[in-house]
Design a protein around this motif. Sequence first.
Motif, mmCIF file in Angstrom:
data_model
loop_
_atom_site.group_PDB
_atom_site.id
_atom_site.type_symbol
_atom_site.label_atom_id
_atom_site.label_comp_id
_atom_site.label_asym_id
_atom_site.label_seq_id
_atom_site.Cartn_x
_atom_site.Cartn_y
_atom_site.Cartn_z
ATOM 1 N N ILE A 9 32.007 37.994 31.364
ATOM 2 C CA ILE A 9 32.677 38.222 32.640
ATOM 3 C C ILE A 9 31.920 39.275 33.446
ATOM 4 C CG2 ILE A 9 34.774 39.098 33.743
ATOM 5 C CD1 ILE A 9 35.073 36.288 32.689
ATOM 6 N N ASP A 10 31.463 40.328 32.785
ATOM 7 C CA ASP A 10 30.689 41.358 33.484
ATOM 8 C C ASP A 10 29.386 40.771 34.040
ATOM 9 O OD1 ASP A 10 32.620 43.226 32.913
ATOM 10 O OD2 ASP A 10 31.558 44.082 31.191
ATOM 11 N N ARG A 11 28.800 39.821 33.319
ATOM 12 C CA ARG A 11 27.559 39.203 33.791
ATOM 13 C C ARG A 11 27.791 38.454 35.101
ATOM 14 N NH1 ARG A 11 26.374 36.194 29.682
ATOM 15 N NH2 ARG A 11 24.843 37.570 28.712
ATOM 16 N N ILE A 12 28.865 37.677 35.165
ATOM 17 C CA ILE A 12 29.060 36.888 36.381
ATOM 18 C C ILE A 12 29.486 37.755 37.558
ATOM 19 C CG2 ILE A 12 29.647 34.867 34.987
ATOM 20 C CD1 ILE A 12 32.523 35.127 35.991
ATOM 21 N N ARG A 13 29.986 38.960 37.286
ATOM 22 C CA ARG A 13 30.355 39.849 38.386
ATOM 23 C C ARG A 13 29.143 40.275 39.206
ATOM 24 N NH1 ARG A 13 35.730 41.607 37.945
ATOM 25 N NH2 ARG A 13 36.610 41.482 35.838
ATOM 26 N N THR A 14 27.945 40.052 38.727
ATOM 27 C CA THR A 14 26.758 40.397 39.504
ATOM 28 C C THR A 14 26.532 39.426 40.656
ATOM 29 O OG1 THR A 14 25.262 39.097 38.091
ATOM 30 C CG2 THR A 14 25.657 41.396 37.479
ATOM 31 N N PHE A 15 27.138 38.226 40.574
ATOM 32 C CA PHE A 15 26.921 37.264 41.665
ATOM 33 C C PHE A 15 28.214 36.653 42.208
ATOM 34 C CE2 PHE A 15 26.050 34.980 37.612
ATOM 35 C CZ PHE A 15 27.016 33.996 37.657
ATOM 36 N N THR A 16 29.361 37.090 41.732
ATOM 37 C CA THR A 16 30.630 36.617 42.295
ATOM 38 C C THR A 16 31.729 37.629 42.034
ATOM 39 O OG1 THR A 16 32.226 34.788 42.383
ATOM 40 C CG2 THR A 16 31.345 35.356 40.219
ATOM 41 N N PRO A 17 32.694 37.760 42.933
ATOM 42 C CA PRO A 17 33.893 38.518 42.569
ATOM 43 C C PRO A 17 34.717 37.703 41.583
ATOM 44 C CG PRO A 17 34.211 37.489 44.708
ATOM 45 C CD PRO A 17 32.779 37.210 44.298
ATOM 46 N N VAL A 18 35.484 38.372 40.791
ATOM 47 C CA VAL A 18 36.438 37.702 39.904
ATOM 48 C C VAL A 18 37.850 38.006 40.401
ATOM 49 C CG1 VAL A 18 37.300 37.475 37.551
ATOM 50 C CG2 VAL A 18 34.841 37.751 37.964
ATOM 51 N N ASP A 19 38.222 39.299 40.358
ATOM 52 C CA ASP A 19 39.534 39.693 40.869
ATOM 53 C C ASP A 19 39.451 40.866 41.837
ATOM 54 O OD1 ASP A 19 38.770 41.660 39.121
ATOM 55 O OD2 ASP A 19 40.534 41.535 37.834
ATOM 56 N N GLU A 20 38.235 41.314 42.144
ATOM 57 C CA GLU A 20 38.027 42.548 42.893
ATOM 58 C C GLU A 20 38.667 42.544 44.282
ATOM 59 O OE1 GLU A 20 34.380 42.149 40.184
ATOM 60 O OE2 GLU A 20 35.887 40.885 41.124
ATOM 61 N N ASP A 21 38.768 41.386 44.910
ATOM 62 C CA ASP A 21 39.278 41.309 46.280
ATOM 63 C C ASP A 21 40.709 40.784 46.364
ATOM 64 O OD1 ASP A 21 38.497 38.840 45.319
ATOM 65 O OD2 ASP A 21 37.754 38.094 47.236
ATOM 66 N N LEU A 22 41.412 40.719 45.232
ATOM 67 C CA LEU A 22 42.684 40.003 45.186
ATOM 68 C C LEU A 22 43.905 40.906 45.036
ATOM 69 C CD1 LEU A 22 41.577 37.049 42.852
ATOM 70 C CD2 LEU A 22 41.640 37.094 45.364
ATOM 71 N N ARG A 31 45.967 34.233 40.428
ATOM 72 C CA ARG A 31 45.657 33.668 39.113
ATOM 73 C C ARG A 31 44.791 32.415 39.248
ATOM 74 N NH1 ARG A 31 47.706 29.509 36.944
ATOM 75 N NH2 ARG A 31 49.512 29.521 38.362
ATOM 76 N N VAL A 32 45.106 31.548 40.195
ATOM 77 C CA VAL A 32 44.315 30.335 40.407
ATOM 78 C C VAL A 32 42.897 30.691 40.831
ATOM 79 C CG1 VAL A 32 44.085 28.209 41.751
ATOM 80 C CG2 VAL A 32 46.347 28.958 40.981
ATOM 81 N N ALA A 33 42.764 31.646 41.747
ATOM 82 C CA ALA A 33 41.441 32.063 42.202
ATOM 83 C C ALA A 33 40.610 32.623 41.061
ATOM 84 C CB ALA A 33 41.577 33.095 43.323
ATOM 85 N N ILE A 34 41.212 33.462 40.246
ATOM 86 C CA ILE A 34 40.497 34.066 39.119
ATOM 87 C C ILE A 34 40.039 32.990 38.143
ATOM 88 C CG2 ILE A 34 40.733 35.559 37.108
ATOM 89 C CD1 ILE A 34 42.696 37.253 38.841
ATOM 90 N N GLU A 35 40.948 32.096 37.792
ATOM 91 C CA GLU A 35 40.593 31.024 36.855
ATOM 92 C C GLU A 35 39.477 30.149 37.407
ATOM 93 O OE1 GLU A 35 44.263 29.003 36.183
ATOM 94 O OE2 GLU A 35 45.026 30.512 34.770
ATOM 95 N N THR A 36 39.512 29.867 38.701
ATOM 96 C CA THR A 36 38.477 29.030 39.317
ATOM 97 C C THR A 36 37.132 29.742 39.313
ATOM 98 O OG1 THR A 36 40.142 28.007 40.745
ATOM 99 C CG2 THR A 36 37.836 27.780 41.400
ATOM 100 N N ARG A 37 37.131 31.004 39.672
ATOM 101 C CA ARG A 37 35.882 31.764 39.700
ATOM 102 C C ARG A 37 35.287 31.905 38.305
ATOM 103 N NH1 ARG A 37 37.887 36.544 43.929
ATOM 104 N NH2 ARG A 37 37.858 35.238 45.809
ATOM 105 N N GLU A 38 36.139 32.153 37.332
ATOM 106 C CA GLU A 38 35.638 32.256 35.953
ATOM 107 C C GLU A 38 35.078 30.916 35.478
ATOM 108 O OE1 GLU A 38 38.923 33.740 33.717
ATOM 109 O OE2 GLU A 38 38.512 35.844 34.225
ATOM 110 N N GLN A 39 35.770 29.841 35.823
ATOM 111 C CA GLN A 39 35.288 28.517 35.425
ATOM 112 C C GLN A 39 33.922 28.231 36.038
ATOM 113 O OE1 GLN A 39 37.775 25.298 36.741
ATOM 114 N NE2 GLN A 39 36.547 23.724 35.762
ATOM 115 N N PHE A 40 33.766 28.506 37.317
ATOM 116 C CA PHE A 40 32.479 28.293 37.980
ATOM 117 C C PHE A 40 31.407 29.200 37.376
ATOM 118 C CE2 PHE A 40 34.141 26.724 42.397
ATOM 119 C CZ PHE A 40 34.716 25.624 41.777
ATOM 120 N N GLY A 41 31.742 30.490 37.252
ATOM 121 C CA GLY A 41 30.742 31.462 36.836
ATOM 122 C C GLY A 41 30.307 31.327 35.395
#
Length: 345
Positions: A9-22, A31-41
């Motif tokens: 999760i820390d690795r993908i935070r270098t190129f996408t937010p996970v929950d930082e803007d929520l 919750r949906v946004a976080i799950e989607t971002r994690e799935q993509f990342g």
Amino acid sequence: MFAKTQENIDRIRTFTPVDEDLAQIPADIARVAIETREQFGLGVDSYRCQLWCDPDGIDVFADIAYAQPTGDTIAHIKAHSLDIYLPHDALLRGGATLPVIVDIHGGGFVYGYKDLNRNFGTHVASYGVAVVSLGYRLAPTTDFMGQLQDIFTALQWLQAHAHEYPIDLRNLFITGDSAGATLALYTAAALNSTVVGEQLHCPIQDLPVRGTIFQSGLFELEPFTRGSSTTDTLPYIAQMGGTFFTSFAEQTTEELQSMQGLVQYAQLPPSVVITSSDDFLETQSLLFAAAMRQRGNYCEIYDVVPTKGKTLGHVFPVGQVWLEESQQVFEIMQRFVFDHSQYYL
């Protein structure tokens, strides 16, 4: 897909937010946004990012604020900043002659910083052009119209500061991949067509686009604006309330909301469309190119078929710059930009 560990999760935070803007988003939508971002990342990007790098000879001006952030997290700062990638030789030579490609990253409107495309942008710049990579707010913190307004604001900043770099905004091109291609299409339409610009509340004048380059684009918005199900293409948009395109639908005419209508309605510039035979949005690219040609607009299309036993998939030139097929795309982009640029004394 990588396991959902803290390290990954820390690795993908270098190129996408996970929950930082929520923080201000209702919990069920967040919750949906976080799950989607994690799935993509945690999918292929987590593998590919370990190979991403900048080529030699490129100067990077990163995280330039084009507007005041709406919060103090890294996600808020990234959303209103841009990067500029320049061949170092252009700085040594001086002058202001480089054509400019503005890059709008993809990510299904919900995922990714501009940093997701840095590897792509610096490699494109190595072919002798300037690349400006834009950040913008992501769903669910804003909607489609809000993302367009962010892009317009970034372009206003570029107009005001272009004289500080060896670039020529009279030769402006826009590229985007996936959802970024959608935003790129409507940005180009707004800049080149007064009636489109008025409906999209574009404040920019005298900044025409000479060409557009779309990679694995989503071009047809009519199913979303007419209330059809979004579960096939953008399931998380429906799960986050389904309002992402509401203000766009309310403030624009039906012609502007469909691919065919936009092509007929807007004064679209020459285009290059890139896709592959195993791209899940391939049909959208084919239909867009057909609509452009039926309208009499200049449009090149490259639908690449991978060799047996290999795949290319979605937005392959962006995620996999090392591929021979991607390097061929960069050569196509270089030729297209220089063919459609004009040079001034």
